[in-house]
Design a protein around this motif. Sequence first.
Motif, PDB file in Angstrom:
ATOM      1  N   LYS A   1       0.795  -1.226   0.000  1.00 25.87           N
ATOM      2  CA  LYS A   1       0.000   0.000   0.000  1.00 25.87           C
ATOM      3  C   LYS A   1       0.839   1.293   0.000  1.00 25.87           C
ATOM      4  O   LYS A   1       0.618   2.145  -0.839  1.00 25.87           O
ATOM      5  N   PRO A   2       1.830   1.491   0.889  1.00 26.48           N
ATOM      6  CA  PRO A   2       2.562   2.764   0.872  1.00 26.48           C
ATOM      7  C   PRO A   2       3.305   2.986  -0.443  1.00 26.48           C
ATOM      8  O   PRO A   2       3.303   4.080  -0.987  1.00 26.48           O
ATOM      9  N   PHE A   3       3.919   1.920  -0.936  1.00 22.57           N
ATOM     10  CA  PHE A   3       4.650   2.029  -2.200  1.00 22.57           C
ATOM     11  C   PHE A   3       3.685   2.273  -3.348  1.00 22.57           C
ATOM     12  O   PHE A   3       3.969   3.016  -4.267  1.00 22.57           O
ATOM     13  N   CYS A   4       2.520   1.659  -3.254  1.00 19.40           N
ATOM     14  CA  CYS A   4       1.529   1.747  -4.321  1.00 19.40           C
ATOM     15  C   CYS A   4       1.030   3.173  -4.506  1.00 19.40           C
ATOM     16  O   CYS A   4       0.827   3.618  -5.622  1.00 19.40           O
ATOM     17  N   ASP A   5       0.824   3.918  -3.422  1.00 20.10           N
ATOM     18  CA  ASP A   5       0.314   5.284  -3.522  1.00 20.10           C
ATOM     19  C   ASP A   5       1.231   6.166  -4.350  1.00 20.10           C
ATOM     20  O   ASP A   5       0.777   7.029  -5.093  1.00 20.10           O
ATOM     21  N   ALA A   6       2.535   5.946  -4.234  1.00 17.98           N
ATOM     22  CA  ALA A   6       3.487   6.757  -4.985  1.00 17.98           C
ATOM     23  C   ALA A   6       3.568   6.343  -6.446  1.00 17.98           C
ATOM     24  O   ALA A   6       3.865   7.149  -7.307  1.00 17.98           O
ATOM     25  N   VAL A   7       3.280   5.082  -6.724  1.00 16.58           N
ATOM     26  CA  VAL A   7       3.505   4.553  -8.066  1.00 16.58           C
ATOM     27  C   VAL A   7       2.220   4.387  -8.882  1.00 16.58           C
ATOM     28  O   VAL A   7       2.272   4.300 -10.100  1.00 16.58           O
ATOM     29  N   ILE A   8       1.055   4.407  -8.233  1.00 22.78           N
ATOM     30  CA  ILE A   8      -0.196   4.016  -8.897  1.00 22.78           C
ATOM     31  C   ILE A   8      -0.473   4.797 -10.175  1.00 22.78           C
ATOM     32  O   ILE A   8      -0.985   4.251 -11.139  1.00 22.78           O
ATOM     33  N   ASN A   9      -0.099   6.061 -10.234  1.00 26.81           N
ATOM     34  CA  ASN A   9      -0.404   6.867 -11.412  1.00 26.81           C
ATOM     35  C   ASN A   9       0.592   6.659 -12.544  1.00 26.81           C
ATOM     36  O   ASN A   9       0.326   7.030 -13.671  1.00 26.81           O
ATOM     37  N   THR A  10       1.749   6.098 -12.234  1.00 25.72           N
ATOM     38  CA  THR A  10       2.745   5.937 -13.290  1.00 25.72           C
ATOM     39  C   THR A  10       2.896   4.492 -13.738  1.00 25.72           C
ATOM     40  O   THR A  10       2.820   4.202 -14.917  1.00 25.72           O
ATOM     41  N   GLN A  11       3.097   3.567 -12.787  1.00 21.29           N
ATOM     42  CA  GLN A  11       3.321   2.177 -13.149  1.00 21.29           C
ATOM     43  C   GLN A  11       2.574   1.253 -12.200  1.00 21.29           C
ATOM     44  O   GLN A  11       3.079   0.928 -11.135  1.00 21.29           O
ATOM     45  N   PRO A  12       1.371   0.841 -12.551  1.00 18.43           N
ATOM     46  CA  PRO A  12       0.623  -0.078 -11.693  1.00 18.43           C
ATOM     47  C   PRO A  12       1.343  -1.416 -11.531  1.00 18.43           C
ATOM     48  O   PRO A  12       1.970  -1.892 -12.469  1.00 18.43           O
ATOM     49  N   LEU A  13       1.240  -1.980 -10.353  1.00 18.97           N
ATOM     50  CA  LEU A  13       1.947  -3.225 -10.066  1.00 18.97           C
ATOM     51  C   LEU A  13       0.970  -4.351  -9.793  1.00 18.97           C
ATOM     52  O   LEU A  13      -0.113  -4.133  -9.279  1.00 18.97           O
ATOM     53  N   ALA A  14       1.403  -5.550 -10.100  1.00 25.73           N
ATOM     54  CA  ALA A  14       0.611  -6.732  -9.769  1.00 25.73           C
ATOM     55  C   ALA A  14       1.131  -7.301  -8.463  1.00 25.73           C
ATOM     56  O   ALA A  14       2.051  -6.774  -7.859  1.00 25.73           O
ATOM     57  N   ASP A  15       0.541  -8.413  -8.029  1.00 29.00           N
ATOM     58  CA  ASP A  15       0.966  -9.031  -6.777  1.00 29.00           C
ATOM     59  C   ASP A  15       2.421  -9.464  -6.815  1.00 29.00           C
ATOM     60  O   ASP A  15       3.100  -9.447  -5.813  1.00 29.00           O
ATOM     61  N   SER A  16       2.918  -9.827  -7.977  1.00 29.87           N
ATOM     62  CA  SER A  16       4.291 -10.280  -8.088  1.00 29.87           C
ATOM     63  C   SER A  16       5.269  -9.112  -8.141  1.00 29.87           C
ATOM     64  O   SER A  16       6.467  -9.314  -8.117  1.00 29.87           O
ATOM     65  N   GLY A  17       4.773  -7.875  -8.224  1.00 31.88           N
ATOM     66  CA  GLY A  17       5.648  -6.713  -8.221  1.00 31.88           C
ATOM     67  C   GLY A  17       6.078  -6.252  -9.593  1.00 31.88           C
ATOM     68  O   GLY A  17       6.912  -5.385  -9.714  1.00 31.88           O
ATOM     69  N   LYS A  18       5.533  -6.849 -10.653  1.00 33.71           N
ATOM     70  CA  LYS A  18       5.886  -6.402 -11.990  1.00 33.71           C
ATOM     71  C   LYS A  18       4.648  -5.957 -12.746  1.00 33.71           C
ATOM     72  O   LYS A  18       3.531  -6.252 -12.339  1.00 33.71           O
ATOM     73  N   LEU A  19       4.849  -5.247 -13.833  1.00 31.28           N
ATOM     74  CA  LEU A  19       3.736  -4.723 -14.604  1.00 31.28           C
ATOM     75  C   LEU A  19       2.911  -5.862 -15.213  1.00 31.28           C
ATOM     76  O   LEU A  19       3.455  -6.862 -15.643  1.00 31.28           O
ATOM     77  N   THR A  20       1.600  -5.674 -15.246  1.00 31.65           N
ATOM     78  CA  THR A  20       0.730  -6.657 -15.872  1.00 31.65           C
ATOM     79  C   THR A  20       0.078  -6.032 -17.093  1.00 31.65           C
ATOM     80  O   THR A  20      -0.014  -4.813 -17.200  1.00 31.65           O
ATOM     81  N   ASN A  21      -0.375  -6.864 -17.980  1.00 40.00           N
ATOM     82  CA  ASN A  21      -1.040  -6.379 -19.185  1.00 40.00           C
ATOM     83  C   ASN A  21      -2.463  -5.952 -18.860  1.00 40.00           C
ATOM     84  O   ASN A  21      -3.103  -6.501 -17.976  1.00 40.00           O
ATOM     85  N   THR A  22      -2.945  -4.994 -19.619  1.00 39.48           N
ATOM     86  CA  THR A  22      -4.354  -4.641 -19.549  1.00 39.48           C
ATOM     87  C   THR A  22      -5.120  -5.759 -20.233  1.00 39.48           C
ATOM     88  O   THR A  22      -4.775  -6.175 -21.333  1.00 39.48           O
ATOM     89  N   ARG A  23      -6.140  -6.272 -19.551  1.00 33.36           N
ATOM     90  CA  ARG A  23      -6.918  -7.375 -20.114  1.00 33.36           C
ATOM     91  C   ARG A  23      -8.320  -6.888 -20.433  1.00 33.36           C
ATOM     92  O   ARG A  23      -8.931  -6.176 -19.636  1.00 33.36           O
ATOM     93  N   ILE A  24      -8.824  -7.299 -21.595  1.00 39.63           N
ATOM     94  CA  ILE A  24     -10.087  -6.787 -22.106  1.00 39.63           C
ATOM     95  C   ILE A  24     -11.027  -7.937 -22.451  1.00 39.63           C
ATOM     96  O   ILE A  24     -10.618  -8.926 -23.057  1.00 39.63           O
ATOM     97  N   GLY A  25     -12.286  -7.776 -22.081  1.00 41.60           N
ATOM     98  CA  GLY A  25     -13.332  -8.727 -22.450  1.00 41.60           C
ATOM     99  C   GLY A  25     -14.471  -7.985 -23.118  1.00 41.60           C
ATOM    100  O   GLY A  25     -14.673  -6.793 -22.873  1.00 41.60           O
TER     101      GLY A  25
END
Length: 140
Positions: free
Chosen positions: A42-66
Amino acid sequence: MALPKANRLKSRKDFQAVFREGIRRNSSHFTLRALRPTCSTKPFCDAVINTQPLADSGKLTNTRIGISISTKVSKRAVVRNRIKRKITAILHNLLPKLSPGWRLVVVVKPTAAESKCVSQQFLQELEQLLAQAEVFNGHS
């Protein structure tokens, strides 16, 4: 032109999560349901959420569309599939502009089949919905 496998929203569980927790934006032919990327720290996420969203594993995930298109749109599968192909092609071209980590569901309304609308109008509506939901990189 199909979406790459990494960009497809497939499981029922994912669709349900987007419908349950996601934001909703409407246009005359579509409803966009969008679920923001989540972050495990959570603390790290607040600083990064607008630039690079993270997944549970700590790396970028693809945008998924249905894409969700019911028989209320048209009883004929040919018509539903034609609309779905148009939307898929448009989204394939928009993929590089989208921020990573989002889960999106495009719900097609019955008005999409009734109107003899061209792909250009679909493109404008989808771009407008994605911009309203702030899914574009830089929220353009």
